[in-house]
Motif scaffolding. Structure first.
Motif, mmCIF file in Angstrom:
data_model
loop_
_atom_site.group_PDB
_atom_site.id
_atom_site.type_symbol
_atom_site.label_atom_id
_atom_site.label_comp_id
_atom_site.label_asym_id
_atom_site.label_seq_id
_atom_site.Cartn_x
_atom_site.Cartn_y
_atom_site.Cartn_z
ATOM 1 N N ARG A 1 0.832 -1.204 0.000
ATOM 2 C CA ARG A 1 0.000 0.000 0.000
ATOM 3 C C ARG A 1 0.872 1.262 0.000
ATOM 4 N N LEU A 2 1.962 1.236 0.731
ATOM 5 C CA LEU A 2 2.862 2.390 0.734
ATOM 6 C C LEU A 2 3.447 2.618 -0.652
ATOM 7 N N MET A 3 3.820 1.546 -1.332
ATOM 8 C CA MET A 3 4.358 1.686 -2.683
ATOM 9 C C MET A 3 3.277 2.179 -3.648
ATOM 10 N N ALA A 4 2.069 1.654 -3.510
ATOM 11 C CA ALA A 4 0.987 2.031 -4.422
ATOM 12 C C ALA A 4 0.608 3.497 -4.298
ATOM 13 N N THR A 5 0.798 4.072 -3.120
ATOM 14 C CA THR A 5 0.422 5.474 -2.884
ATOM 15 C C THR A 5 1.630 6.403 -2.869
ATOM 16 N N ASN A 6 2.798 5.890 -3.221
ATOM 17 C CA ASN A 6 4.043 6.618 -3.025
ATOM 18 C C ASN A 6 4.089 7.951 -3.767
ATOM 19 N N ALA B 1 5.635 15.311 9.394
ATOM 20 C CA ALA B 1 5.347 16.096 8.198
ATOM 21 C C ALA B 1 4.693 15.228 7.125
ATOM 22 N N LYS B 2 5.257 14.058 6.882
ATOM 23 C CA LYS B 2 4.673 13.126 5.920
ATOM 24 C C LYS B 2 3.645 12.244 6.628
ATOM 25 N N GLY B 3 2.679 12.918 7.236
ATOM 26 C CA GLY B 3 1.702 12.219 8.071
ATOM 27 C C GLY B 3 0.933 11.152 7.337
ATOM 28 N N ARG B 4 0.780 11.289 6.017
ATOM 29 C CA ARG B 4 0.000 10.315 5.270
ATOM 30 C C ARG B 4 0.596 8.912 5.350
ATOM 31 N N LEU B 5 1.896 8.804 5.652
ATOM 32 C CA LEU B 5 2.507 7.481 5.817
ATOM 33 C C LEU B 5 1.867 6.725 6.985
ATOM 34 N N LEU B 6 1.471 7.446 8.014
ATOM 35 C CA LEU B 6 0.762 6.843 9.134
ATOM 36 C C LEU B 6 -0.657 6.477 8.730
#
Length: 344
Positions: free
Chosen positions: A19-24, A238-243
């Motif tokens: 999912r992290l790769m798909a939204t990177n 800062a890159k809160g979307r990773l959470l």
């Protein structure tokens, strides 16, 4: 070497990495105000049946504890915890560094009781010169505890009543919450935490996430200005979307629950293998952490193939060690450990 010393030795569950790769390459606002974080917060509220709760996605357990406690306490107040509690022994004085004392009470199994809270508060407020000592204002517990033990629902209800009696906040560290929910004989649900606690967090770092925890705040006094305090304590990513992406993945389709069931099932196989050989345990843990008491010779033999954690000296001939399972623990590796235990 097969590693059983903790539940965060590997990176992250493959579904999270995918999912992290798909939204990177998505472009999103920072600091947790993106659509992934909003969706994750909604999933967290649903998971713990707390529709009015604030949810803050944070990086790790220690930032959760020190930020929430800093938000909850005035300068003269402290947090009640078991003497073995994480904030008392494994956070390098983080709570004290915020200016608040950890007030410890004795505990052999990692849990504290409503009776202890009641007695501590009664003693404090009965003192004629009580303003010379730190005032208890928050009760800190972990579910499960540092020792793998689990609070039953009636214990949490009693703690809630004691906190209400004395005007204390009830806060639960849920770093390994999935393993408590999946534990043998557990009768506490995430919804129970949502109903009984002023604040608690749902652990991700030790339950398959690359990093991250979800702080759930129910009490209005703790909700006020929490993002200011979160920022001040360096906890606003800062890159809160990773959470957000990670908690979406954990909670959308039951992965968080599945991880707990997987890890606990393997841990109980390890527990049973030691028990069959006649070894006893320091704590009666139904979770992914097991604490057998082993002769030093047996410890050295197992160390030839396996990595595990020395916990404490038991007597002159034996010690307590910890074996820990996780989302990444393989059944075949547990088979190898069980064979080694059988051959001791």
């Amino acid at each position: 070497m097969l590693r059983f010393e903790c539940d965060y030795a590997e990176g992250a569950h493959p579904q999270i990495m995918e999912r992290l790769m798909a939204t990177n390459f998505e472009q999103t606002p920072g600091y947790g105000v993106d659509t992934h974080c909003e969706h994750a917060r909604a999933l967290v509220r649903d998971f713990c049946a707390a529709p009015d709760a604030q949810v803050h996605l944070m990086v790790g357990g220690t930032p959760c504890n020190l930020t929430l406690i800093a938000a909850a306490l005035r300068p003269h107040q402290g947090a009640l915890a078991a003497q073995t509690g994480h904030i008392a022994v494994h956070e390098s004085g983080a709570i004290e560094a915020t200016g608040h004392k950890v007030l410890t009470v004795p505990s052999d199994d990692g849990k504290i009781t409503a009776a202890q809270v009641d007695a501590y508060c009664a003693d404090h407020f009965a003192q004629g010169n009580r303003e010379h000592t730190v005032q208890p204002k928050l009760v800190y517990i972990s579910q499960p505890t540092e020792n793998g033990t689990v609070y039953k629902k009636d214990e949490l209800v009693a703690l809630r009543a004691a906190c209400d009696k004395w005007g204390l906040f009830l806060y639960v560290d849920g770093a390994r919450l999935s393993y408590a929910l999946a534990s043998e004989g557990n009768d506490v649900t995430a919804a129970d935490l949502g109903a009984l606690c002023d604040a608690f967090y749902i652990g991700g770092t030790k339950v398959g996430a690359l990093f991250g925890e979800a702080m759930v705040i129910n009490h209005p006094a703790l909700q006020e200005d929490f993002r200011y305090i979160l920022k001040q304590h360096g906890g606003m990513l800062a890159k809160g979307r990773l959470l957000g992406v990670q908690f979406e993945t954990l909670l959308e389709n039951g992965l968080y629950t599945d991880i707990g069931v997987h890890a606990v099932g393997l841990a109980l196989r390890i527990r049973d293998a030691f028990a069959v050989k006649g070894y006893t345990f320091r704590y009666a843990s139904p979770t992914n952490q097991q604490f057998p008491i082993l002769p030093y010779a047996a410890i050295e033999k197992l160390k030839e193939q396996f990595s595990f954690e020395f916990w404490e000296k038991y007597d002159e001939t034996s010690a307590v060690v910890r074996f820990c399972t996780s989302w990444a623990t393989k059944s075949e590796d547990v088979d190898k450990l069980i064979t080694a235990i059988e051959n001791l």
